[in-house]
Design an enzyme around this catalytic site. Structure first.
Site, PDB file in Angstrom:
ATOM      1  N   TYR A  29       0.775  -1.335  -0.034  1.00  0.00           N
ATOM      2  CA  TYR A  29      -0.029   0.106   0.120  1.00  0.00           C
ATOM      3  C   TYR A  29       0.668   1.076   0.185  1.00  0.00           C
ATOM      4  O   TYR A  29       0.263   2.133  -0.589  1.00  0.00           O
ATOM      5  CB  TYR A  29      -0.743  -0.019   1.319  1.00  0.00           C
TER       6      TYR A  29
ATOM      7  N   LYS B 289       3.141 -15.371   2.683  1.00  0.00           N
ATOM      8  CA  LYS B 289       3.202 -15.816   1.459  1.00  0.00           C
ATOM      9  C   LYS B 289       4.648 -16.209   1.392  1.00  0.00           C
ATOM     10  O   LYS B 289       5.396 -15.654   0.534  1.00  0.00           O
ATOM     11  CB  LYS B 289       2.750 -15.060   0.463  1.00  0.00           C
TER      12      LYS B 289
HETATM   13  C1  IPM Z   1     -10.649  -0.933   3.496  1.00  0.00           C
HETATM   14  C2  IPM Z   1     -10.727  -0.491   2.400  1.00  0.00           C
HETATM   15  C3  IPM Z   1      -9.349   0.343   1.847  1.00  0.00           C
HETATM   16  C4  IPM Z   1      -8.152  -0.458   2.142  1.00  0.00           C
HETATM   17  C5  IPM Z   1      -9.502   1.216   0.673  1.00  0.00           C
HETATM   18  C6  IPM Z   1     -10.578   1.925   0.310  1.00  0.00           C
HETATM   19  C7  IPM Z   1      -8.069   2.202   0.678  1.00  0.00           C
HETATM   20  O1  IPM Z   1     -10.641  -1.354   1.378  1.00  0.00           O
HETATM   21  O2  IPM Z   1     -10.685  -0.166   4.526  1.00  0.00           O
HETATM   22  O3  IPM Z   1     -10.528  -2.111   3.803  1.00  0.00           O
HETATM   23  O4  IPM Z   1      -7.992  -1.064   1.029  1.00  0.00           O
HETATM   24  O5  IPM Z   1      -7.668  -0.370   3.148  1.00  0.00           O
END
Ligand code: IPM
Ligand code: NAD
Ligand code: MN
Length: 351
Positions: free
Chosen positions: A135, A186
């Site tokens: 992320y 993984k």
């Molecule tokens: C969550 C959502 C978010 C994530 C997105 C909207 C950025 O899917 O809170 O689970 O991937 O963390």
């Protein structure tokens, strides 16, 4: 006790209104202030996380968030998109520990798409790392190669201290539960998660009472629907935790039932349902507000150390379900189908 209330987009305002109603009904002197985030932030200030919203969130003791996102923003530059606002507030507040409890209320055993005997008694705590992994890893982006074709890049990375601190959260939680931690990785393919596994093993030496097991994420996805009750605490990285928690939500009957707490090192937190802004049902008063209401209960428990009122909210949710109130996503024959607002009222009445 000040709460920053960030309704966001889609069903966000509808479900947050129900949680606010429940918190107010407790009458415990909570101060609440609202601010826009996500698409609403972009509309108000050209930024999915407006400066003033971030300031309010930093000043407050806790944040209550609805959800962000709408398809109409999907063509904006990435840093203007609603999701980026959510990722930035998590990072800015150092909310590295995301707790997503998948708990089946007995009344909803038949609402799950799985057989009641597979899910009855289910009580899993998913501990998802929230400020690292693919992320946030650099480099990232879409670039053009010498031959003119495009390439997309994201980088999965974790350092030792990031793994250790989320591992510690999982072990501490397990100590108060059934003392089992399953670390999901993984490690057979990805070095990032090979390190993850090594660090979890090293850390487990400090928690001799806790049984640590390891599972590859593909197997974990399968085991969650085959025999979910084998799990107590699951700990995993950001992307695997995102996917597995949505999967686990269906064990509880609906994604509309899964709350979450995102905590920093001092238990300051942001509380939000695990689901998204559900643009397909927004504005129709049909969304299930229980995940948000249960997130408010988590806020009282983790940030305000108010176990009594957290339990009061959870008991009120149980009572509303026992009385037969159901939103469309958890409806089964013979129950009383209600909208989002009426479900909020049912919980308040049960309080
Ligand atoms: C969550 C959502 C978010 C994530 C997105 C909207 C950025 O899917 O809170 O689970 O991937 O963390
Ligand atoms: P989603 O979770 O919004 O919806 C998936 C499905 O579940 C939809 O059919 C929706 O109607 C249903 N659903 C979700 N919450 C519900 C509720 N409370 N009651 C009843 N049904 C509910 O996921 P999506 O459709 O993949 O994403 C929609 C938008 O939400 C996207 O912009 C996405 O980026 C965003 N999103 C935000 C968050 C967040 O703010 N934490 C989380 C996930 C997705
Ligand atoms: Mn998600």
């Amino acid at each position: 006790m000040k709460i920053a209330v960030l309704p966001g987009d889609g069903i966000g305002p509808e479900i947050v209104a129900q949680a606010v109603k429940v918190l107010k009904a407790l009458n415990i002197g909570l101060e609440m202030e609202e601010a826009p985030i996500g698409g609403a932030g972009y509309e108000a200030a050209g930024d999915p996380l407006p400066e003033a919203t971030l300031k309010l969130a930093k000043e407050a003791d806790a944040v209550l968030l609805g959800a962000v996102g709408d398809w109409k923003y999907d063509t904006l530059p990435r840093d203007k998109r609603p999701e980026r606002g959510l990722l930035r507030i998590r990072k800015e507040l150092s909310l590295f520990a995301n707790l997503r409890p998948a708990l089946l209320y007995p009344e909803l055993a038949s609402a799950s798409t799985l057989k009641p005997e597979v899910v009855s008694g289910l009580d899993i705590m998913i501990v998802r790392e929230l400020t690292g992994d693919i992320y946030f890893g650099q480099p990232r982006g879409i670039s053009t190669l010498e031959n003119g074709e495009r390439e997309g890049i994201n980088t999965m990375r974790y350092n030792e201290s990031e793994i250790k601190r989320i591992g510690r959260v999982a072990f501490e939680i397990a100590m108060k539960r059934n003392k089992k931690v399953c670390s999901v990785d993984k490690a057979n393919v990805l070095e990032t998660t090979e390190l993850w596994r090594q660090v979890m093993i090293e850390l487990s030496k400090e928690y001799p009472e806790v049984e640590l097991s390891h599972m590859y994420v593909d197997n974990a996805a399968m085991q969650l629907v085959r025999a979910p009750k084998q799990f107590d605490v699951m700990v995993t990285g950001n992307i695997f935790g995102d996917i597995l928690s949505d999967e686990a939500s269906m064990l509880t009957g609906s994604i509309g039932m899964l709350p979450s707490a995102s905590l920093d090192a001092n238990n300051k937190g942001m509380y939000e349902p695990s689901h998204g802004s559900a643009p397909d049902i927004a504005g129709k008063d049909v969304a299930n507000p229980l995940a948000t209401i249960l997130s408010a209960a988590m806020m009282l428990r983790y940030t305000f150390n108010d176990e009594a009122n957290a339990t009061r909210i959870e008991d009120a949710v149980k009572k509303a379900l026992a009385q037969g109130y159901r939103t469309a996503d958890i409806y089964t024959d013979g129950c009383n189908k209600v909208g989002c607002n009426a479900m909020g009222d049912a919980v308040v009445a049960a309080l």
